[in-house]
Design a protein around this motif. Structure first.
Motif, PDB file in Angstrom:
ATOM      1  N   GLY A 169      14.430   7.645  -7.243  1.00 40.85           N
ATOM      2  CA  GLY A 169      12.978   7.682  -7.134  1.00 40.85           C
ATOM      3  C   GLY A 169      12.330   6.570  -7.931  1.00 40.85           C
ATOM      4  N   LEU A 170      11.075   6.293  -7.625  1.00 38.08           N
ATOM      5  CA  LEU A 170      10.285   5.254  -8.290  1.00 38.08           C
ATOM      6  C   LEU A 170       8.819   5.659  -8.300  1.00 38.08           C
ATOM      7  CD1 LEU A 170      11.409   1.839  -6.737  1.00 38.08           C
ATOM      8  CD2 LEU A 170      11.641   2.524  -9.102  1.00 38.08           C
ATOM      9  N   GLN A 221      16.113  -1.655  -5.452  1.00 33.75           N
ATOM     10  CA  GLN A 221      17.120  -0.636  -5.116  1.00 33.75           C
ATOM     11  C   GLN A 221      17.794  -0.111  -6.387  1.00 33.75           C
ATOM     12  OE1 GLN A 221      17.796   0.319  -1.815  1.00 33.75           O
ATOM     13  NE2 GLN A 221      18.975   1.982  -2.713  1.00 33.75           N
ATOM     14  N   GLN A 222      18.142  -1.015  -7.302  1.00 28.22           N
ATOM     15  CA  GLN A 222      18.769  -0.594  -8.561  1.00 28.22           C
ATOM     16  C   GLN A 222      17.828   0.293  -9.375  1.00 28.22           C
ATOM     17  OE1 GLN A 222      19.763  -4.365 -10.339  1.00 28.22           O
ATOM     18  NE2 GLN A 222      21.746  -4.486  -9.308  1.00 28.22           N
ATOM     19  N   ARG A 223      16.575  -0.094  -9.442  1.00 29.24           N
ATOM     20  CA  ARG A 223      15.608   0.737 -10.172  1.00 29.24           C
ATOM     21  C   ARG A 223      15.480   2.112  -9.516  1.00 29.24           C
ATOM     22  NH1 ARG A 223      10.446  -2.708 -12.477  1.00 29.24           N
ATOM     23  NH2 ARG A 223      11.675  -4.112 -13.781  1.00 29.24           N
ATOM     24  N   SER A 269      14.318   4.816   2.198  1.00 28.73           N
ATOM     25  CA  SER A 269      13.930   4.052   3.386  1.00 28.73           C
ATOM     26  C   SER A 269      12.555   3.403   3.216  1.00 28.73           C
ATOM     27  CB  SER A 269      13.942   4.945   4.632  1.00 28.73           C
ATOM     28  OG  SER A 269      12.896   5.890   4.570  1.00 28.73           O
ATOM     29  N   GLN A 270      11.779   3.834   2.228  1.00 26.17           N
ATOM     30  CA  GLN A 270      10.446   3.279   1.982  1.00 26.17           C
ATOM     31  C   GLN A 270      10.472   2.028   1.109  1.00 26.17           C
ATOM     32  OE1 GLN A 270       8.013   4.569   3.701  1.00 26.17           O
ATOM     33  NE2 GLN A 270       9.438   6.096   4.459  1.00 26.17           N
ATOM     34  N   LEU A 271      11.621   1.725   0.517  1.00 28.53           N
ATOM     35  CA  LEU A 271      11.684   0.626  -0.444  1.00 28.53           C
ATOM     36  C   LEU A 271      11.352  -0.732   0.162  1.00 28.53           C
ATOM     37  CD1 LEU A 271      14.795   1.652  -2.561  1.00 28.53           C
ATOM     38  CD2 LEU A 271      12.370   2.081  -3.028  1.00 28.53           C
ATOM     39  N   LEU A 272      11.766  -0.970   1.391  1.00 28.00           N
ATOM     40  CA  LEU A 272      11.485  -2.267   2.019  1.00 28.00           C
ATOM     41  C   LEU A 272       9.995  -2.537   2.128  1.00 28.00           C
ATOM     42  CD1 LEU A 272      14.160  -2.730   4.824  1.00 28.00           C
ATOM     43  CD2 LEU A 272      13.829  -4.076   2.746  1.00 28.00           C
ATOM     44  N   ARG A 273       9.209  -1.490   2.280  1.00 31.17           N
ATOM     45  CA  ARG A 273       7.755  -1.663   2.388  1.00 31.17           C
ATOM     46  C   ARG A 273       7.154  -2.202   1.093  1.00 31.17           C
ATOM     47  NH1 ARG A 273       5.150   0.347   6.690  1.00 31.17           N
ATOM     48  NH2 ARG A 273       6.331   1.634   8.138  1.00 31.17           N
ATOM     49  N   LEU A 274       7.848  -2.037  -0.025  1.00 33.30           N
ATOM     50  CA  LEU A 274       7.343  -2.528  -1.311  1.00 33.30           C
ATOM     51  C   LEU A 274       7.456  -4.046  -1.441  1.00 33.30           C
ATOM     52  CD1 LEU A 274       8.762   0.076  -3.847  1.00 33.30           C
ATOM     53  CD2 LEU A 274       6.433  -0.103  -2.967  1.00 33.30           C
ATOM     54  N   GLN A 275       8.336  -4.656  -0.668  1.00 33.57           N
ATOM     55  CA  GLN A 275       8.595  -6.082  -0.828  1.00 33.57           C
ATOM     56  C   GLN A 275       7.342  -6.935  -0.734  1.00 33.57           C
ATOM     57  OE1 GLN A 275      11.559  -5.410  -2.330  1.00 33.57           O
ATOM     58  NE2 GLN A 275      11.770  -7.554  -1.822  1.00 33.57           N
ATOM     59  N   ALA A 276       6.440  -6.588   0.162  1.00 35.80           N
ATOM     60  CA  ALA A 276       5.232  -7.397   0.337  1.00 35.80           C
ATOM     61  C   ALA A 276       4.209  -7.162  -0.773  1.00 35.80           C
ATOM     62  CB  ALA A 276       4.596  -7.082   1.694  1.00 35.80           C
ATOM     63  N   LEU A 277       4.393  -6.097  -1.557  1.00 35.61           N
ATOM     64  CA  LEU A 277       3.406  -5.745  -2.569  1.00 35.61           C
ATOM     65  C   LEU A 277       3.730  -6.236  -3.970  1.00 35.61           C
ATOM     66  CD1 LEU A 277       2.652  -2.028  -1.619  1.00 35.61           C
ATOM     67  CD2 LEU A 277       1.487  -4.098  -0.845  1.00 35.61           C
ATOM     68  N   GLN A 278       4.954  -6.709  -4.193  1.00 37.15           N
ATOM     69  CA  GLN A 278       5.360  -7.066  -5.546  1.00 37.15           C
ATOM     70  C   GLN A 278       6.433  -8.148  -5.503  1.00 37.15           C
ATOM     71  OE1 GLN A 278       8.654  -5.929  -6.754  1.00 37.15           O
ATOM     72  NE2 GLN A 278       8.931  -5.644  -4.550  1.00 37.15           N
ATOM     73  N   VAL A 279       6.869  -8.645  -6.680  1.00 40.83           N
ATOM     74  CA  VAL A 279       7.705  -9.847  -6.738  1.00 40.83           C
ATOM     75  C   VAL A 279       9.195  -9.589  -6.983  1.00 40.83           C
ATOM     76  CG1 VAL A 279       5.774 -11.280  -7.478  1.00 40.83           C
ATOM     77  CG2 VAL A 279       7.239 -10.207  -9.206  1.00 40.83           C
ATOM     78  N   LEU A 280       9.581  -8.354  -7.286  1.00 47.40           N
ATOM     79  CA  LEU A 280      11.006  -8.076  -7.504  1.00 47.40           C
ATOM     80  C   LEU A 280      11.750  -8.137  -6.182  1.00 47.40           C
ATOM     81  CD1 LEU A 280      10.665  -5.059  -9.964  1.00 47.40           C
ATOM     82  CD2 LEU A 280      10.888  -7.490 -10.514  1.00 47.40           C
ATOM     83  N   ASN A 281      13.014  -8.568  -6.237  1.00 49.85           N
ATOM     84  CA  ASN A 281      13.763  -8.658  -4.986  1.00 49.85           C
ATOM     85  C   ASN A 281      14.283  -7.277  -4.560  1.00 49.85           C
ATOM     86  OD1 ASN A 281      16.241  -8.192  -6.333  1.00 49.85           O
ATOM     87  ND2 ASN A 281      16.651 -10.385  -6.540  1.00 49.85           N
ATOM     88  N   GLN A 318      -0.024  -9.727  -7.008  1.00 49.55           N
ATOM     89  CA  GLN A 318       0.547  -8.387  -7.084  1.00 49.55           C
ATOM     90  C   GLN A 318      -0.503  -7.467  -7.700  1.00 49.55           C
ATOM     91  OE1 GLN A 318       4.585  -8.113  -8.519  1.00 49.55           O
ATOM     92  NE2 GLN A 318       4.188  -6.205  -9.591  1.00 49.55           N
ATOM     93  N   SER A 319      -0.660  -6.272  -7.128  1.00 44.30           N
ATOM     94  CA  SER A 319      -1.601  -5.283  -7.669  1.00 44.30           C
ATOM     95  C   SER A 319      -0.940  -3.934  -7.855  1.00 44.30           C
ATOM     96  CB  SER A 319      -2.819  -5.131  -6.745  1.00 44.30           C
ATOM     97  OG  SER A 319      -3.590  -6.314  -6.758  1.00 44.30           O
ATOM     98  N   VAL A 320       0.380  -3.934  -7.850  1.00 40.75           N
ATOM     99  CA  VAL A 320       1.121  -2.701  -8.097  1.00 40.75           C
ATOM    100  C   VAL A 320       2.104  -2.921  -9.232  1.00 40.75           C
ATOM    101  CG1 VAL A 320       0.930  -1.861  -5.715  1.00 40.75           C
ATOM    102  CG2 VAL A 320       2.970  -3.144  -6.407  1.00 40.75           C
ATOM    103  N   ILE A 321       2.448  -1.819  -9.886  1.00 42.57           N
ATOM    104  CA  ILE A 321       3.497  -1.826 -10.898  1.00 42.57           C
ATOM    105  C   ILE A 321       4.532  -0.816 -10.429  1.00 42.57           C
ATOM    106  CG2 ILE A 321       4.092  -1.333 -13.298  1.00 42.57           C
ATOM    107  CD1 ILE A 321       1.164  -2.078 -14.016  1.00 42.57           C
ATOM    108  N   VAL A 322       5.786  -1.255 -10.332  1.00 46.10           N
ATOM    109  CA  VAL A 322       6.886  -0.400  -9.873  1.00 46.10           C
ATOM    110  C   VAL A 322       7.677   0.011 -11.106  1.00 46.10           C
ATOM    111  CG1 VAL A 322       8.922  -0.284  -8.413  1.00 46.10           C
ATOM    112  CG2 VAL A 322       6.959  -1.642  -7.683  1.00 46.10           C
ATOM    113  N   ARG A 323       7.706   1.319 -11.394  1.00 43.62           N
ATOM    114  CA  ARG A 323       8.311   1.794 -12.636  1.00 43.62           C
ATOM    115  C   ARG A 323       9.393   2.832 -12.402  1.00 43.62           C
ATOM    116  NH1 ARG A 323       7.673  -1.276 -16.820  1.00 43.62           N
ATOM    117  NH2 ARG A 323       8.415   0.490 -17.974  1.00 43.62           N
ATOM    118  N   LYS A 324      10.399   2.730 -13.243  1.00 49.91           N
ATOM    119  CA  LYS A 324      11.441   3.738 -13.300  1.00 49.91           C
ATOM    120  C   LYS A 324      11.476   4.383 -14.670  1.00 49.91           C
ATOM    121  CE  LYS A 324      14.916   6.028 -11.739  1.00 49.91           C
ATOM    122  NZ  LYS A 324      15.072   6.485 -10.382  1.00 49.91           N
ATOM    123  N   GLY A 325      11.405   3.591 -15.682  1.00 51.18           N
ATOM    124  CA  GLY A 325      11.433   4.122 -17.040  1.00 51.18           C
ATOM    125  C   GLY A 325      12.587   3.546 -17.826  1.00 51.18           C
TER     126      GLY A 325
END
Length: 191
Positions: free
Chosen positions: A126-127, A117-119, A100-112, A24-31
């Motif tokens: 937003g994220l 979606q909850q974040r 609609s862009q969230l599914l594209r994140l699946q290949a970049l990181q480990v969260l399901n 993984q080389s991305v960090i997905v943040r909400k706060g």
């Protein structure tokens, strides 16, 4: 890269383990709750990774990634201690507003998918997705856990600066370019 730094970003230990592995080389943040209405902001371009275990569980990871929980960064260190082993340099930031862009994140990181979606939906939809170049220490710094580090906030100012001179990149230049290209594909689809 800064020669020393005292800023750390709190992130689930399993995510830190994935960053350490180079999967993984991305960090997905909400706060966190304590970050107010504005939520998370990318306040720092470089930081230590501060592994946390709060709210972390196998049910929030992609099923094939649950083994990350058994790795050292995902487990509790000695009582009252914190291990600083990873350092991140932000290379690019994407603020996703379209679900609609969230599914594209699946290949970049480990969260399901459900966790992402909850974040995304928490408070204001937003994220933030940060492309980070990750470096690691062969011998982590053992830091005393302080009460002021607790709580649901993303950024922590450590009690002292820690030197970055002995860091080694997790991914070589070519591998990181591939990760950057995958990130750019998500950016392109979000525009």
């Amino acid at each position: 890269m800064q020669s020393q730094n005292r800023i750390a970003l709190k992130e689930w230990g399993a995510v830190c383990a994935a960053l350490e592995q180079g999967t993984q080389s991305v960090i997905v943040r909400k706060g966190g709750i304590h970050e107010g209405e504005a939520g998370f902001r990318v306040e720092h371009g470089e930081f230590w990774m501060f592994p946390t275990r709060f709210h972390q569980g196998a049910e929030q990871l992609q099923s094939e990634k649950s083994s990350l929980l058994s790795l050292p960064l995902a487990q509790e260190p000695a009582t009252g201690k914190l291990n600083l082993a990873l350092y991140s340099v932000v290379e690019a930031v994407l603020e996703l507003k379209d679900p609609s862009q969230l599914l594209r994140l699946q290949a970049l990181q480990v969260l399901n998918e459900e966790t992402i979606q909850q974040r995304f939906e928490y408070k204001n939809p937003g994220l933030f997705v940060l492309l980070v170049r990750v470096f690691r220490l062969e011998h982590p710094f053992e830091v005393d856990q302080e009460s002021r580090y607790a709580g649901c906030h993303s950024w922590v100012e450590l009690s002292q600066d820690y030197a970055t001179g002995n860091l080694q990149p997790v991914l070589n230049t070519e591998q990181f370019q591939e990760a950057g290209q995958a990130f750019q594909e998500v950016v392109a689809s979000a525009q």
